[in-house]
Design a protein around this motif. Structure first.
Motif, PDB file in Angstrom:
ATOM      1  N   GLU A 151      67.909  48.024  36.203  1.00  0.00           N
ATOM      2  CA  GLU A 151      66.179  48.574  36.068  1.00  0.00           C
ATOM      3  C   GLU A 151      66.050  49.792  35.085  1.00  0.00           C
ATOM      4  N   ALA A 175      70.452  48.945  47.666  1.00  0.00           N
ATOM      5  CA  ALA A 175      69.800  50.656  46.679  1.00  0.00           C
ATOM      6  C   ALA A 175      68.941  50.327  46.381  1.00  0.00           C
ATOM      7  N   HIS A 184      61.697  57.267  43.379  1.00  0.00           N
ATOM      8  CA  HIS A 184      62.328  56.347  42.342  1.00  0.00           C
ATOM      9  C   HIS A 184      63.033  57.181  41.227  1.00  0.00           C
ATOM     10  N   HIS A 207      65.264  53.529  34.809  1.00  0.00           N
ATOM     11  CA  HIS A 207      65.627  54.401  36.108  1.00  0.00           C
ATOM     12  C   HIS A 207      65.508  55.954  35.076  1.00  0.00           C
ATOM     13  N   GLU A 246      69.167  60.331  43.738  1.00  0.00           N
ATOM     14  CA  GLU A 246      69.637  58.787  42.849  1.00  0.00           C
ATOM     15  C   GLU A 246      70.451  59.899  42.111  1.00  0.00           C
ATOM     16  N   THR A 257      71.561  52.296  37.975  1.00  0.00           N
ATOM     17  CA  THR A 257      71.681  52.939  39.120  1.00  0.00           C
ATOM     18  C   THR A 257      71.997  52.214  41.051  1.00  0.00           C
ATOM     19  N   ASP A 258      70.958  51.677  41.015  1.00  0.00           N
ATOM     20  CA  ASP A 258      70.784  51.011  42.514  1.00  0.00           C
ATOM     21  C   ASP A 258      71.867  50.430  42.447  1.00  0.00           C
TER      22      ASP A 258
END
Ligand SMILES: [Zn+2]
Length: 256
Positions: free
Chosen positions: A29, A109, A155, A31, A160, A39-40
């Protein structure tokens, strides 16, 4: 030990003596303008594989697409609907019991997955088939996150950013950190998006024009390494604790 790299006889030896697995989960998704969409799931996989390397426990392949409809206004965000996600994760977790796995740590994450993983864990425990728990990396080290960053942001923020600077530095657009901060929402607090106690927003874009929160400019790879080390340590300790429990003790209490 990473399941997808092993042969079946090698895995057979593991299942003879161990019954725990890490299952990494993230999302694909947006970021923001500075971090990759992966990323997650990159963070989840790196932590799960590190903990597996350190502890000798098994790590399964990563579930890279999660529950992210709240990021859909931004190009490229992928998601599955929550019921499909829950059913898929429940099914693959239950099927691990066929090999003798009876306890799983969802190395997560992505905030959007949390409530669904809790629900899946409940279903499996209520059926007394498996004990599966959700572990969200940043929640294992809240004090360190607070200490390292002025404005963490839930977020696409500095925590992150720092993690990806450490794990996959080539994927961070370093020249866009100030843009990320200036085009998003820096100060996220308890009042954000709330009216008389109700949460009035549904999508990330309702609060932030570029999709991210917090101040990304104080992220560094060194801070990312600190986060990674501390979270990995928590995860290994959690796994050791979970492995040492009697299965019956992990199951629900009888009705009074
Ligand atoms: Zn994220």
């Amino acid at each position: 030990m990473y399941l997808a790299d092993e042969t079946w006889p090698e895995l057979g030896s593991y299942f003879e003596s161990e019954s725990l697995a890490f299952v990494p989960l993230g999302s694909t998704e947006q970021h923001g303008p500075h971090l990759p969409e992966g990323t997650d799931h990159l963070i989840a996989e790196a932590l799960a594989r590190e903990a597996a390397d350190r502890s000798g426990y098994l790590c399964t392949p990563t579930i890279t697409i999660g529950v992210s409809p709240h990021h859909r206004q931004f190009h490229g965000t992928m998601w599955v609907d929550a019921p499909a996600f829950r059913d898929y994760v429940e099914s693959l977790t239950r099927n691990l019991t066929y090999h003798g796995i009876d306890r799983v740590i969802y190395v997560n994450a992505h905030g959007g997955n949390v409530e669904h993983l809790r629900e899946v864990g409940r279903r499996l425990r209520d059926a007394e088939e498996m004990y599966a728990i959700e572990w969200m990396w940043n929640e294992s080290i809240p004090d360190l996150v607070e200490e390292l960053f002025d404005v963490p942001g839930p977020h696409g923020g500095p925590k992150e950013t720092a993690m990806i600077q450490h794990i996959a530095p080539k994927l961070v657009r370093e020249d866009r950190l100030a843009d990320a901060r200036d085009g998003g929402l820096v100060d996220w607090d308890r009042e954000t998006g709330r009216t008389h106690g109700a949460r009035t927003f549904y999508d990330a874009i309702d609060n932030t024009a570029n999709g991210v929160l917090g101040d990304q400019t104080d992220a560094t790879a060194e801070k990312g390494e600190q986060l990674f080390e501390a979270a990995s340590e928590q995860l290994v300790k959690l796994a050791d604790w979970l492995a040492s429990q009697e299965f019956a003790e992990l199951m629900p209490e009888e009705h009074v």
